[in-house]
Design an enzyme around this catalytic site. Structure first.
Site, mmCIF file in Angstrom:
data_model
loop_
_atom_site.group_PDB
_atom_site.id
_atom_site.type_symbol
_atom_site.label_atom_id
_atom_site.label_comp_id
_atom_site.label_asym_id
_atom_site.label_seq_id
_atom_site.Cartn_x
_atom_site.Cartn_y
_atom_site.Cartn_z
ATOM 1 C CG HIS A 183 -11.609 110.893 58.728
ATOM 2 N ND1 HIS A 183 -12.935 110.741 59.039
ATOM 3 C CD2 HIS A 183 -11.549 111.204 57.419
ATOM 4 C CE1 HIS A 183 -13.646 110.944 57.938
ATOM 5 N NE2 HIS A 183 -12.831 111.224 56.945
ATOM 6 C CD GLU A 213 -16.237 113.025 58.251
ATOM 7 O OE1 GLU A 213 -16.667 111.935 58.644
ATOM 8 O OE2 GLU A 213 -15.942 113.250 57.066
ATOM 9 C CG HIS A 245 -10.279 114.691 55.033
ATOM 10 N ND1 HIS A 245 -11.413 115.476 55.008
ATOM 11 C CD2 HIS A 245 -10.714 113.406 55.000
ATOM 12 C CE1 HIS A 245 -12.486 114.690 54.947
ATOM 13 N NE2 HIS A 245 -12.086 113.435 54.930
#
Ligand code: CO
Length: 298
Positions: A183, A213, A245
């Site tokens: 992530h 991110e 995602h």
């Protein structure tokens, strides 16, 4: 009131309040010694996709196997996901604070709170603070212990690296490249992703860690793939669930998904669409952390 009198008065008042509270806490039920009641609270980020249920079910099964007869409760740390799931699926899931308040009301005295997050980032710090603020409330939960996320210690790095490689080996051959999509975060805990790359390099020279991110980025991954001279590339989420995602940003049909970008660069892409919590070898690392937290309650 002058300053020193006010201070003395304030201290006296505080002492009185403390004595009052403590006498409530220790009095028990009219002098009876109250029994301890132990429980487990599992806290995931949460997911709005029903396809991810397998991750939660698997963790719960492993936890119940390791702790037979211990009540297991759930909470999701993401307020946005909780709202979305309530609105779209009519499913009400507790926040960590709601779940702890409920357990407190039911008379739990000892609670092990297990973070099902991947790194010690913002989510983990949030539930840690929430849980700690519940500890020692009058007539409340006496002991709360917090289990570490998947990656925390140096040992976690080594064990998780090996477990990830084992999980990917269900599809991937040893000479093929593996790209893990983490992530990533603006929080300083993001450092665990480049750290994972370091441990991957020690155990397997063809696995590359990227994040949605944070750092490393997809461009960093592309540079490593080119240097390696990769042909076949397996994509796998490095998240507890294969949710939005994984299904869209990683494996989706849009031109900017990782699969589309790498396919455009000439790689033959394969996808392993499973969250890390669906693999027992990885899920058991969380269970081991829960065992440590449980031991810390005594
Ligand atoms: Co996200």
């Amino acid at each position: 009131m002058n300053f020193s009198f006010r201070r003395v008065f304030g201290t006296l008042l505080l002492s009185l309040v403390l004595v009052f509270c403590c006498s409530i806490a220790f009095a028990g039920h009219h002098g009876e010694k109250s029994e301890s009641k132990k429980g487990i609270l599992l806290v995931a980020f949460g997911s709005s996709m029903t396809e991810t249920q397998g991750s939660f079910t698997n963790i719960e099964t492993l936890v119940k196997k390791a702790f037979p007869k211990v009540p297991v409760r759930w909470a999701w740390s993401s307020a946005i996901i909780r709202e979305k799931v309530a609105k779209e699926q009519g499913k009400i899931i507790a926040s960590p604070a709601e779940a702890l308040a409920q357990m407190m009301a039911e008379g739990f005295t000892d609670v092990a709170v297990q973070s099902l997050h991947t790194i010690p980032g913002e989510e983990y710090e949030g539930i840690k603070e929430t849980a700690e603020s519940f500890e020692g409330m009058p007539k409340g939960i006496s002991h709360i212990s917090i289990g570490k996320p998947l990656l925390y210690s140096n040992d976690d790095m080594k064990v998780t690296t090996a477990a990830l490689l084992k999980a990917a080996a269900t599809e991937r051959k040893a000479d093929e490249a593996l790209v893990l999509m983490g992530h990533g975060t603006h929080h300083y805990g993001n450092i665990y992703y480049p750290a994972l790359q370091y441990f991957m390099d020690l155990q397997d020279g063809k696995t590359f860690v990227g994040t949605v991110e944070g750092a490393p980025s997809l461009d960093d991954v592309k540079a490593r793939l080119e240097k390696m001279g990769a042909k076949k590339v397996w994509l796998m989420p490095f998240m507890s669930v294969a949710g939005d995602h994984a299904r869209n940003d990683m494996a989706g049909p849009e031109a900017d998904s990782w699969k589309s970008e790498l396919t455009k660069d000439g790689y033959d892409c394969g996808v392993i669409l499973k969250g890390t919590a669906e693999f027992d070898a990885i899920a058991n690392i969380w269970v081991d952390h829960l065992k440590e937290a449980w031991k810390a309650l005594d």
